[in-house]
Design an enzyme around this catalytic site. Structure first.
Site, short mmCIF file in Angstrom:
data_model
loop_
_atom_site.label_atom_id
_atom_site.label_comp_id
_atom_site.label_asym_id
_atom_site.label_seq_id
_atom_site.Cartn_x
_atom_site.Cartn_y
_atom_site.Cartn_z
N ARG A 51 11.92 3.08 2.13
CA ARG A 51 11.46 2.12 3.13
C ARG A 51 12.37 1.43 3.56
NH1 ARG A 51 6.56 -0.78 4.63
NH2 ARG A 51 5.61 1.49 4.57
N ARG A 65 0.74 -1.07 0.21
CA ARG A 65 0.01 -0.02 0.06
C ARG A 65 0.84 1.24 -0.10
NH1 ARG A 65 -4.04 -1.11 4.29
NH2 ARG A 65 -3.35 -2.99 3.86
N THR A 66 1.89 1.37 0.78
CA THR A 66 2.61 2.56 0.82
C THR A 66 3.28 2.98 -0.48
OG1 THR A 66 2.88 2.18 3.45
CG2 THR A 66 4.48 3.64 1.97
N LYS A 75 24.09 -8.43 -0.91
CA LYS A 75 25.30 -8.91 -1.51
C LYS A 75 26.65 -8.45 -0.92
CE LYS A 75 22.91 -9.74 -5.93
NZ LYS A 75 22.81 -8.98 -7.41
#
Lengths: 312, 422
Positions: free
Chosen positions: A104, A54-55, A82
């Site tokens: 995020r 949703r964000t 990595k």
């Protein structure tokens, strides 16, 4: 404002100005052609080191409706896993001429750190257990549309406070706007040191949901973040629901038409009963549409130049 | 090369000349043809001894080598360092320990004394070859799984019992892994709550200190508590020492001066294990060092390559540099500490705990010439880019610290002259 990392970055006036802009943006949603030219030629990268539907979608649509070029980078399991440092990863992306970076990250403080390394405007789309400022803005925006001014209104925030970035941003935003805030959780899900923190920041704490609900003008339920829990925070889901869930029976404790918020995704039957989630006073879907408007407003103010005067 | 150190103030008290013969031993009379070091206005102390240094070799020579770590140590006034065992491979065999010891000798700037792991691979399960490490040329006497806690009480008990045979000591990284949690990175308190950082509560240290004190009493063995960081641990140590339990403890310079408030900006430079604590803990640590409850200052010098710190705070490496700045930090944190006490906590007692008979000796004829000469009146502004260390994770960058290490002499050899490597 160069970045939006925390509610603390915003003055009260700036929050209210964002709400005004968001109201204009909200109107765009009902237009046939949902497009404004404001960010034409700007590039926004949504860089998500943690799953989100949703964000990420909300920021993506917000950017596109403002005519920005929007790129989604799912950084989970990419270069950092990595062995590349976070700094190198974000510098590499930003070297491609990025104007705005929506980030995020599962680690608290990551957005703050990234903002020190890059020239792009950084929007914190949720960093670990720290903050989620656009969620708090959209929550307050939604509540303001229902309650009018938040000054003197009593908001109860209930649930897993320890692991909640939504709570940390909301408690700042709501108190800044004059709301009286009471947070409710079992002691194991209260952040450490909350006594001193609440005293300094001017909010209240309680372990007793049944005492708080009848006084509330708005109720904000938080998701129990079982994925973040490495210890025994409560004995069972059943006991949590009995102690702290917004159950069907507890709906009767609320004053009429008290809006019920939840940042989603909801654990139906755990922190919120289906009857509460789907109740007439539930504003969960309004939060989603308001969220889009807020994110449009944030991107607009950050990337469209010196525009704290509202949209043209 | 013989030396005359002219006009030094011994431990900040009487002023006199020191004479060093060709064999690197302090003697009664000025040797002929000696180099002269003008030590007018400088305080002479026995060379500093660090109980807790991470030299990263073998395995992470990009962060530090035994040579560069030795250089940094010499610049800090040290003449001996104990190199922690959490290298790659781990120092858990006689061969590995001997190799570290040899590389230290080749560098030749300080005595590099390997610390042996308590358990194989630092896994906390099986004892490493403690006796073989002790019998090797490296003569390992201090054992530690530092970076990890020997959290199994039974393993800790056996280690304490085993090293009794040769007078060894177990140095414990006190951190109950269950109480601290796997992601713990910030002192648990109001700030960690607000910042959303996983807390590292003081109690997770204190329960291990308390347990180990009781194990030391039970076994009659010696335990050493590494990097004590809380007032609660100090209380336990005070209780134990009053009962004659054989426990010693160290505190780092950074825990004597820095507080958890520095984490507000999520700067991984300040991420260290144990974490920086609140002022009340810092005050308790200062008091305990002054009154002898805490025996020694140890740097926990922890160099990291830049990219290992350029992660999100919770993912960044633990640790900070400290060996070049330790004396200045101690003098800044505790300006009233006498020079005798500085020598006690940074040289004499650490040497005794580590069993280094040649180190920490009084500056008198017959002692090996391990000497540091300090200008007590000059403040130094730290420049991380001026460090001899290969790493730059320096929390003191830009800070002004009291006192300056001017000369260091290791076994009669001048390793640092006028603040620079000789």
């Amino acid at each position: 404002m160069k970045h939006l990392l925390s509610i603390d970055d915003l003055s009260t006036d700036e929050i209210l100005q964002l709400f005004e802009t968001a109201a204009d943006m909200h109107d765009v949603q009902s237009r046939e052609v949902k497009k404004l030219p404001a960010l034409r030629g700007r590039t926004v990268v949504n860089m998500f080191f943690e799953d989100s539907t949703r964000t990420r979608s909300s920021f993506e649509i917000a950017g596109k409706w403002l005519s920005a070029d929007v790129i989604n980078v799912s950084a989970k399991g990419s270069s950092t896993s990595k062995g590349e440092s976070l700094r190198d990863t974000v510098l590499t992306v930003c070297a491609m001429g990025v104007d705005g970076l929506v980030i995020r990250h599962p680690a608290s403080g990551a957005a703050v750190q990234v903002s020190q390394w890059v020239d792009a405007a950084v929007v914190n789309a949720g960093d670990g257990m720290h903050e989620h400022p656009t969620q708090a803005l959209l929550d307050a925006y939604t509540l303001q549309r229902h309650l009018g001014s938040l000054e003197g209104r009593h908001v109860a925030i209930i649930g897993d406070l320890t692991h909640s970035r939504v709570f940390r941003s909301n408690v700042q935003c709501l108190t800044r706007l004059g709301a009286r805030v009471t947070v409710v959780a079992p002691p194991t899900l209260m952040p450490s040191g909350i006594g001193a923190w609440s005293a300094a920041a001017g909010f209240e704490t309680s372990y007793d949901i049944d005492a708080v609900l009848p006084e509330a003008d708005a109720v904000m339920m938080l998701r129990v973040q079982r994925e973040r829990m490495s210890g025994a925070f409560f004995p069972s889901a059943r006991e949590y629901t009995v102690g702290y869930g917004l159950t069907r029976n507890r709906l009767s404790l609320l004053k009429p038409d008290v809006p019920i918020c939840h940042p989603g995704p909801m654990n139906r039957g755990l922190e919120i009963a289906a009857d509460a989630a789907d109740a007439a006073q539930s504003v969960v879907l309004e939060q989603v549409s308001g969220g889009l408007a807020i994110r449009m407003a944030v991107l607009y103010h950050l990337l469209a130049g010196d525009t704290w005067g509202g949209i043209a | 090369m013989s030396l005359v150190i002219k006009g030094a103030s011994l431990l900040g008290q009487q002023t006199r000349d020191l004479y060093v013969d060709d064999a690197g031993v302090l003697v009664d009379e000025a040797p002929s043809g000696a180099e002269t070091i003008d030590a007018d206005g400088l305080v002479a102390l026995p060379g500093l001894v660090d109980l807790h240094t991470h030299l990263r070799e073998p395995g992470r020579e990009d962060a530090e080598t035994i040579l560069t770590g030795s250089q940094a140590a010499a610049l800090g006034g040290y003449t001996a360092v104990l190199a922690m065992a959490n290298t790659s491979p781990v120092t858990d065999t006689a061969e590995a320990a001997t190799r570290v010891w040899e590389l230290g000798r080749e560098a030749g700037l300080v005595h590099v004394q390997p610390v042996g792991a308590v358990t194989r691979g630092l896994a906390g399960e099986e004892l490493a070859e403690l006796g073989l490490m002790h019998r090797s040329r490296a003569a390992v006497n201090v054992f530690s799984d530092d970076g990890k806690c020997v959290h199994d009480a039974r393993v800790m008990r056996r280690a304490l019992e085993y090293v009794k045979a040769f007078g060894g000591v177990v140095s414990q990284h006190s951190q109950d892994p269950a109480l601290a949690g796997p992601a713990a990175c910030c002192h648990e308190g109001e700030l960690s709550g607000r910042l959303g950082l996983p807390g590292w509560p003081g109690i997770a240290e204190e329960v291990i200190v308390a347990r180990d004190v009781m194990l030391a009493r039970h076994t009659g063995s010696r335990v050493h508590v590494a990097h004590v960081s809380t007032a609660g641990s100090v209380e336990v140590l005070r209780w134990a020492k009053a009962r004659g339990i054989e426990v010693t403890a160290e505190v780092t310079p950074h825990h004597l001066l820095l507080t958890t408030d520095l984490l507000t900006g999520y700067d991984p430079t300040y991420k260290v294990n144990p974490p920086l604590r609140p002022q009340e803990d810092v005050d308790a640590l200062r008091e305990a060092l002054t009154d002898g409850t805490i025996d020694a200052v140890a740097t926990d010098h922890a160099p990291h390559a830049r990219h290992d710190k350029e992660h999100a705070f919770v993912d960044a490496a633990f640790g900070m540099l400290g060996i070049e700045t330790a004396l200045g930090v101690v003098r800044t944190a505790l300006p009233d500490l006498s020079w005798s006490d500085v020598a006690r906590v940074m040289s004499t007692t650490p040497a005794r705990i580590a069993g280094l008979a040649e180190q920490g000796r009084p500056l008198e004829p017959g002692s090996p010439a391990h000497v540091v000469l300090v200008d007590p009146d000059t403040a130094v502004t730290v420049d991380r880019d001026a460090s001899a260390s290969l790493s730059r994770n320096n929390p003191w960058h830009g800070r002004s610290l009291t006192s300056r290490v001017v000369h260091t002499v290791y076994g009669g050899r001048v390793t640092v002259r006028d603040g620079a490597l000789a």
